[in-house]
Design a protein around this motif. Structure first.
Motif, mmCIF file in Angstrom:
data_model
loop_
_atom_site.group_PDB
_atom_site.id
_atom_site.type_symbol
_atom_site.label_atom_id
_atom_site.label_comp_id
_atom_site.label_asym_id
_atom_site.label_seq_id
_atom_site.Cartn_x
_atom_site.Cartn_y
_atom_site.Cartn_z
ATOM 1 N N GLU A 97 44.061 35.214 57.486
ATOM 2 C CA GLU A 97 44.856 35.172 56.254
ATOM 3 C C GLU A 97 44.050 35.790 55.123
ATOM 4 O OE1 GLU A 97 46.167 31.246 55.420
ATOM 5 O OE2 GLU A 97 46.944 30.944 57.435
ATOM 6 N N ALA A 98 44.752 36.472 54.263
ATOM 7 C CA ALA A 98 44.079 37.118 53.140
ATOM 8 C C ALA A 98 43.608 36.060 52.150
ATOM 9 C CB ALA A 98 45.021 38.098 52.453
ATOM 10 N N ALA A 99 42.425 36.239 51.631
ATOM 11 C CA ALA A 99 41.873 35.314 50.635
ATOM 12 C C ALA A 99 42.564 35.549 49.297
ATOM 13 C CB ALA A 99 40.380 35.548 50.504
ATOM 14 N N PRO A 100 42.697 34.506 48.494
ATOM 15 C CA PRO A 100 43.324 34.698 47.181
ATOM 16 C C PRO A 100 42.466 35.633 46.321
ATOM 17 C CG PRO A 100 42.397 32.499 47.362
ATOM 18 C CD PRO A 100 42.288 33.126 48.693
ATOM 19 N N GLU A 101 43.182 36.362 45.481
ATOM 20 C CA GLU A 101 42.468 37.330 44.651
ATOM 21 C C GLU A 101 41.682 36.621 43.570
ATOM 22 O OE1 GLU A 101 44.606 40.646 43.189
ATOM 23 O OE2 GLU A 101 45.820 40.803 44.984
ATOM 24 N N VAL A 102 40.498 37.127 43.320
ATOM 25 C CA VAL A 102 39.616 36.573 42.300
ATOM 26 C C VAL A 102 39.626 37.551 41.131
ATOM 27 C CG1 VAL A 102 37.242 35.852 41.808
ATOM 28 C CG2 VAL A 102 38.200 35.528 44.097
ATOM 29 N N PRO A 103 39.763 37.056 39.918
ATOM 30 C CA PRO A 103 39.748 37.970 38.772
ATOM 31 C C PRO A 103 38.430 38.742 38.692
ATOM 32 C CG PRO A 103 40.210 35.704 38.067
ATOM 33 C CD PRO A 103 39.953 35.688 39.527
ATOM 34 N N ALA A 104 38.451 39.840 37.992
ATOM 35 C CA ALA A 104 37.287 40.714 37.906
ATOM 36 C C ALA A 104 36.091 40.009 37.277
ATOM 37 C CB ALA A 104 37.631 41.965 37.117
ATOM 38 N N ASP A 105 36.325 39.074 36.376
ATOM 39 C CA ASP A 105 35.196 38.384 35.741
ATOM 40 C C ASP A 105 34.728 37.194 36.586
ATOM 41 O OD1 ASP A 105 37.307 36.706 35.374
ATOM 42 O OD2 ASP A 105 37.004 36.449 33.217
ATOM 43 N N GLY A 106 35.264 37.029 37.769
ATOM 44 C CA GLY A 106 34.824 35.979 38.687
ATOM 45 C C GLY A 106 35.397 34.618 38.341
ATOM 46 N N GLY A 107 36.420 34.564 37.468
ATOM 47 C CA GLY A 107 37.032 33.297 37.099
ATOM 48 C C GLY A 107 36.306 32.603 35.973
ATOM 49 N N ALA A 108 35.396 33.292 35.319
ATOM 50 C CA ALA A 108 34.605 32.691 34.248
ATOM 51 C C ALA A 108 35.435 32.474 32.993
ATOM 52 C CB ALA A 108 33.405 33.574 33.927
ATOM 53 N N SER A 109 36.476 33.278 32.794
ATOM 54 C CA SER A 109 37.265 33.135 31.569
ATOM 55 C C SER A 109 38.022 31.819 31.565
ATOM 56 C CB SER A 109 38.232 34.310 31.416
ATOM 57 O OG SER A 109 39.118 34.322 32.536
ATOM 58 N N LYS A 110 38.507 31.355 32.709
ATOM 59 C CA LYS A 110 39.212 30.077 32.768
ATOM 60 C C LYS A 110 38.248 28.914 32.664
ATOM 61 C CE LYS A 110 43.275 31.428 35.340
ATOM 62 N NZ LYS A 110 44.109 31.184 36.490
ATOM 63 N N ALA A 111 37.057 29.054 33.147
ATOM 64 C CA ALA A 111 36.094 27.955 33.117
ATOM 65 C C ALA A 111 35.557 27.733 31.723
ATOM 66 C CB ALA A 111 34.952 28.257 34.093
#
Length: 116
Positions: A97-111
């Protein structure tokens, strides 16, 4: 057939060992010359030496023949192969199964966002 040869091989080996241990050494003839009583034995003065040496020779020949027979049987044995030769059924691989896409900033903007 191989089991019978093994049994004959072991019996001849044990018997050869016993017969060799029973035989007199070359120094034992000097004791017989001075009356050690070997002339009154079952085989006579020199009969036991001839009988034991001939029997030892025959059994040694049997031992060598069984050795050659066992060597021949072991080198011409048909085997069904080793562990590596046996085929193991292989199941087709399941699709990954394809892994969910990760944003370009690595998810740091939401954290870094602080909820209000």
């Amino acid at each position: 057939m191989e089991t019978a040869i093994w049994i004959l091989h072991l019996l001849s080996a044990i018997t050869v060992i016993v017969l060799v241990l029973l035989q007199h050494g070359k120094g034992a003839d000097m004791g017989a010359a001075f009356g050690s009583g070997s002339s009154g034995s079952l085989f006579g003065a020199s009969g036991s030496a001839n009988f034991l040496s001939r029997t030892t020779g025959v059994l040694a020949a049997v031992f060598f023949m069984t050795s050659l027979g066992l060597t021949y049987l072991s080198s011409h044995k048909i085997e069904d192969g080793g562990v590596m030769d046996k085929a193991v059924p292989v199941e087709p691989a399941k699709p990954v199964e394809a892994a969910p896409e990760v944003p370009a900033d690595g998810g740091a903007s939401k954290a870094t966002e602080i909820p209000e």
